[in-house]
Scaffold this motif. Structure first.
Motif: not given
Length: 222
Positions: A1-19
């Motif tokens: 499974m390919y999942v992504i967790g996303i949090d907003a930041a001043k720079a835009g969006w932080v993406l952490v992926q698990y695959r």
């Protein structure tokens, strides 16, 4: 499974992926750069109504006692078209008899972006609730404190998440990394939804949040 967790930041969006058993991370300016995945859990309201959402109330129950204040009420639907805070606050009072918090107002640009880039695999999720489900109890300390940071890192290391929070990147705070990591880690496991019947708002956007079914590691006692 390919999942992504996303949090907003001043720079835009932080993406952490698990695959395929491995984590990776990046920061993107907009959600136009978001790759396809099986699950995308994002710390942002998506569905909105003219009043208090049942979703927010149910999420707070997950954080009793002591951490309920980390879930605040989402802005009202009418705020999306308001040109300034005063107008949005007045509309909220007209529709629901209650005002709009400044915290909710400042989220609106991000909420608009999420709704514009919405996909069926995308779900609202809450890092603090994910922590509670993964750990078996709500966090004991705020993520803004050294104790809270350490508490969250202990949990993430238990699930073999790399220390992305050690990266030094402009306009990305350590808790942005921690929240995205928590979402990606939680999205690895079987999930359920609050409310369970998965309601949608008048525009068809989901009025429910995703969370792991239960602690996948009950022996963890950090």
């Amino acid at each position: 499974m390919y999942v992504i967790g996303i949090d907003a930041a001043k720079a835009g969006w932080v993406l952490v992926q698990y695959r395929h058993g491995h984590y990776s991370a990046s920061v993107v300016a907009t959600l136009d750069e978001l790759p396809r995945a099986d699950r995308i859990w994002i710390d942002m309201p998506i569905g909105l109504v003219e009043g208090r959402r049942e979703t927010d109330q149910l999420l707070r129950r997950e954080l009793r006692p002591g951490r309920t204040s980390s879930v605040f009420n989402a802005p009202f639907l009418s705020a999306l078209t308001a040109s300034n805070y005063m107008e949005a606050n007045d509309l909220a009072k007209q529709h629901a008899g209650i005002g709009l918090s400044k915290q909710a107002w400042y989220l609106l640009p991000k909420i608009r972006e999420v709704r514009q880039r919405y996909r069926s695999e995308m779900n609202e999720a809450h890092p603090e609730v994910c922590f509670a489900r993964l750990a078996g109890h709500p966090a004991r300390f705020s993520k803004k404190t050294n104790e809270g940071i350490a508490e969250r890192i202990d949990l993430l290391e238990h699930f073999d998440c790399p220390p992305f929070w050690k990266r030094h990147q402009s306009h990305v705070a350590i808790d942005d990394w921690l929240d995205a990591c928590l979402l990606a880690t939680a999205a690895r496991f079987p999930c359920e939804f609050l409310p369970a019947d998965r309601p949608v708002d008048q525009d068809g956007y989901p009025l429910y949040a995703a969370l792991p079914k239960k602690s996948p590691s009950p022996e963890w006692c950090g």
